[in-house]
Design an enzyme around this catalytic site. Structure first.
Site, mmCIF file in Angstrom:
data_model
loop_
_atom_site.group_PDB
_atom_site.id
_atom_site.type_symbol
_atom_site.label_atom_id
_atom_site.label_comp_id
_atom_site.label_asym_id
_atom_site.label_seq_id
_atom_site.Cartn_x
_atom_site.Cartn_y
_atom_site.Cartn_z
ATOM 1 C CE LYS A 31 49.792 88.739 35.383
ATOM 2 N NZ LYS A 31 50.914 87.863 35.069
ATOM 3 C CG ASP A 47 55.827 88.564 30.105
ATOM 4 O OD1 ASP A 47 56.001 87.953 31.178
ATOM 5 O OD2 ASP A 47 54.839 88.373 29.373
HETATM 6 ZN ZN LIG Z 1 54.034 87.709 32.302
#
Ligand SMILES: [Zn+2]
Length: 427
Positions: A209, A342
């Site tokens: 990421k 998220d």
């Molecule tokens: Zn995030």
């Protein structure tokens, strides 16, 4: 999200062992209604046959043999679906600690929150998550404890610390110079970036990421501004792919999104300000968009009370609605989309609240469910193992009362959860 951190890397293509070893006994699930996410159809009265951790057969219930000695689970009053997949989660983060509130939470404490949040997440019907950003490799510890059957939680693919530039969204910019606070994922320049990719893989990352633009919940950066040069992104993606790791790029701004797609990332996270050219590029490159269009509501309603900075709330006011409008545009234009919410920005376990927003902004309930199952399975790299109820796949199965194809918000109340042939929740 922002500050986060991941272990054993023996599974780039291979699925890890299931949580708890399932008994040898055959299980028969009678499904009143079964959602076939591969064909996009719904079938009445099906029988799912499970041996060990796998589905071995799916048949019409009428006349199907349930054998003798096996266990029968009657979900005749339910709609049965594959276990849901969230492609953007932070199980070791917690919605109560944002901004300066987050500074008092140690990595060991984050890991313990992860134990609680893993349970909340699987209870919500999410049997697989991709954890994209965690501090101190807390996500690696969590994944391995789940895989070893020590704690209960979803299957995880994890990134460890997110990579980012000095002072960017994936750094921590809350304290002045004398405290020397630098996030673990900070790396600058193509070779430092390559070294950092190698480092996070060494300590357990399944996926890489990085932050390609600024963000909402970080201090001092512009939410849309590009972070990392194209050259750095190319080096990062090249190194990750060389080690068979997919790359998830956090990106809100249009230019950073396009640079990340051109550099070859596998998914764009957030994609808030994606423009027509970005949508076209995503389609050409087959890049998935993972757009978290529920948590805006939580940020604006509760952000101030959980420590989010005023500048973060202002950024959210600027881009939240645009992201939802762009979700509709991207979907209608045919971009590939996978469900990602998220978690940790909002309370864990509320993941399913995003389905209603995906439908409000253009998807049918079936399309929203496919984004969280069969399409997510492809992006996470387990296209034949999870994400559908089919012979050969893991027995990751959930059920809800009523018909979520008519009212997708029913997925906010999952009544039955099985993962790998083991029942974790039953009403
Ligand atoms: Zn995030």
């Amino acid at each position: 999200m922002f500050k986060f951190r991941m272990l054993s890397a023996l599974l780039s293509c291979v699925l890890a062992a299931p949580v708890a070893s399932a008994e040898a006994e055959t299980i028969y699930i009678k499904a009143g209604r079964l959602v076939d996410v591969v064909s996009g159809r719904v079938h009445e009265d099906r029988l799912i046959v499970i041996e060990g951790d796998r589905i071995v057969r799916v048949a019409a219930a009428n006349g199907a043999d349930t054998g003798t000695g096996g266990r029968v689970i009657d979900l005749g009053d339910y709609t049965v679906l594959p276990g849901l997949i969230d492609m953007h989660d932070h199980l070791t983060g917690d919605h109560r600690f944002h901004g300066y509130e987050s500074l008092s939470i140690s990595v060991p404490r984050e890991t313990l929150y992860g134990v609680l949040n893993a349970r909340k997440t699987i209870d919500a019907g999410f049997t697989t998550v991709r954890n994209v950003g965690a501090g101190g490799y807390s996500d690696v510890a969590l994944r391995d404890a789940i895989n070893d059957g020590e704690i209960v939680g979803p299957r995880m693919r994890v990134s460890g610390p997110a990579l980012g530039i000095t002072g960017g969204h994936c750094d921590n910019n809350l304290l002045p110079r004398e405290y020397e606070l630098v996030s673990e994922g900070v790396a600058n320049g193509p070779w430092e970036v390559r070294a950092k990719v190698r480092e996070v893989i060494k300590y357990g990352a399944d996926v890489i990421k990085f932050c390609a633009t600024g963000g909402v919940l970080s201090k001092g950066d512009s939410v849309g501004g590009q972070q990392y040069t194209f050259e750095e992104m190319q080096a990062l993606v090249d190194e990750a792919h060389q080690h068979e790791r997919k790359v998830a790029a956090h990106a809100h701004g249009a230019e950073g999104i396009k640079a990340a797609i051109m550099a070859g990332v596998d998914s764009i996270e957030h994609a808030s300000l994606i423009d027509a050219e970005g949508i076209k590029l995503a389609k050409e490159h087959g890049t998935f968009l993972v757009m978290d269009i529920y948590n805006d509501t939580f940020i604006l309603e509760h952000g101030a009370s959980v420590g989010m900075l005023e500048e973060s709330l202002e950024k959210e006011r600027q881009i939240g609605q645009l992201q939802r409008d762009n979700f509709r545009k991207a979907f209608e234009a045919g971009a590939r989309m996978a469900f990602g919410s998220d978690g940790a920005v909002y309370p864990h376990g509320d993941n399913g609240k995003q389905f209603a927003y995906m439908v409000e902004y253009g998807m049918t309930p079936m399309e929203a469910i496919q984004a969280a199952t069969v399409h997510a399975a492809e992006l996470i790299g387990w296209p034949d193992a999870v994400g559908a109820i089919e012979a050969g796949r893991y027995a990751d199965i959930i059920a809800v009362r009523g018909n979520p194809l008519e009212d997708v918000s029913l997925l906010e109340n999952v009544g039955f959860v099985m993962k790998g042939g083991v029942v974790y929740k039953e009403e």
